[in-house]
Design a protein around this motif. Structure first.
Motif, short mmCIF file in Angstrom:
data_model
loop_
_atom_site.label_atom_id
_atom_site.label_comp_id
_atom_site.label_asym_id
_atom_site.label_seq_id
_atom_site.Cartn_x
_atom_site.Cartn_y
_atom_site.Cartn_z
N VAL A 1 9.58 14.46 39.81
CA VAL A 1 9.54 13.32 40.73
C VAL A 1 8.17 13.28 41.41
N THR B 1 2.00 3.96 40.85
CA THR B 1 2.89 3.13 41.68
C THR B 1 2.57 1.64 41.50
N VAL C 1 3.03 4.06 31.69
CA VAL C 1 4.13 3.37 32.36
C VAL C 1 4.65 2.34 31.37
N GLY D 1 9.03 0.03 33.48
CA GLY D 1 8.72 0.82 34.67
C GLY D 1 8.99 2.32 34.52
N THR D 2 9.47 2.74 33.36
CA THR D 2 9.69 4.16 33.13
C THR D 2 8.34 4.88 33.02
N VAL D 3 8.22 6.02 33.73
CA VAL D 3 6.95 6.75 33.70
C VAL D 3 7.08 7.93 32.74
N ALA E 1 7.48 6.02 48.24
CA ALA E 1 8.01 5.91 46.88
C ALA E 1 8.39 7.28 46.32
N ARG E 2 9.51 7.34 45.64
CA ARG E 2 9.91 8.52 44.88
C ARG E 2 10.10 8.08 43.44
N LEU E 3 9.18 8.47 42.58
CA LEU E 3 9.22 7.98 41.21
C LEU E 3 9.53 9.12 40.25
N TYR F 1 9.74 10.95 36.74
CA TYR F 1 9.04 10.79 35.48
C TYR F 1 9.45 11.89 34.50
N VAL G 1 4.17 0.58 38.19
CA VAL G 1 5.63 0.52 38.28
C VAL G 1 6.04 -0.73 39.06
#
Ligand SMILES: [Zn+2]
Length: 243
Positions: free
Chosen positions: A6, A63, A32, A36-38, A12-14, A16, A66
């Motif tokens: 993450v 970010t 990306v 929006g999937t990293v 933001a908490r993304l 991946y 995304v």
């Protein structure tokens, strides 16, 4: 091997996904996807800490990407499957025409600029089922034909490889290590040039089973403008994948 990570950046908490890429030696690669999937490709042996630091350095870029992907998806309206809606097929727009008949024909068919579907009721599920079945049938025929025709022109292919359709969330196609080509039936909505690009991309994997520089050299030779086709495909993901 994939591991969940993450990225925390501001509020933001993304999450991946990290996968080891044997073709890499010194740097990680970050992509990306259009939805929006990293995805992060790391050279073998990179520690979790080294990966996290490298991703953190590009946090702002990630970010932004995304957020743009989320913006593209926000425009998608769910389909209603009623007359007048647009149907995309090989890059052209057709109009859906729903005909309620007492003895409906089994198949949907193209007539002029319309896709006609005869049903007993105008229930959304029934029409959606017909349209999906029509797309799958068209996809199977068209992709098989293109794989045959394109394979015949590529020096490294002796016989067209086996292929099957599979709905995937963020990929138009893939090629298994054993040489089976998988194509997303949604791809039949894309322009013919883009279909050919995806087919050639997957067929190129029969020679190079990775995304190494040699792979891209081969792709450049076969489809000089492939980046343009990829952009077209990226931009139509929201439309093509919505049902
Ligand atoms: Zn590939």
């Amino acid at each position: 091997m994939t591991k969940p990570f993450v990225l925390i950046y501001g509020d933001a908490r993304l999450p991946y996904t990290v996968q080891e890429d044997p073709a890499r030696s010194s740097r990680i690669g970050i992509h990306v996807e259009p939805d929006g999937t990293v995805m992060v490709d790391a050279p073998p042996g990179f520690s979790d800490q080294a990966i996290q630091q490298a991703v953190q350095k590009r946090a702002r870029w990630i970010t932004t990407q995304v957020a743009e992907a989320a913006g593209r998806f926000a425009h998608v309206r769910p389909r209603e499957y009623v007359s007048g809606e647009q149907i995309l097929y090989l890059g052209r727009r057709y109009i859906l025409k729903v005909v309620v008949a007492t003895r409906p024909s089994k198949f949907a068919k193209l007539r002029g600029n319309r896709l006609e579907v005869e049903t007993r009721t105008s229930a959304r599920d029934e029409i959606q089922g017909r349209v999906r079945a029509w797309y799958r049938a068209r996809a199977r025929d068209y992709f098989a034909q293109r794989i045959d025709e394109i394979s015949a022109k590529l020096s490294w292919i002796e016989a067209p490889p086996p292929f099957r359709l599979l709905e995937m969330n963020r990929q138009w196609g893939s090629c298994s290590p054993s040489g089976h080509v998988i194509l997303n039936p949604h791809l039949v909505k894309a322009p013919r040039d883009c279909v050919d690009y995806v087919v050639i991309h997957e067929l190129a994997h029969l020679k190079h089973h990775n995304h190494s520089p040699d792979f891209f050299k081969l792709l450049d030779q076969q489809v000089p403008r492939w980046e343009q086709h990829k952009r077209t495909l990226d931009n139509m993901v929201e439309l093509a994948f919505s049902e």
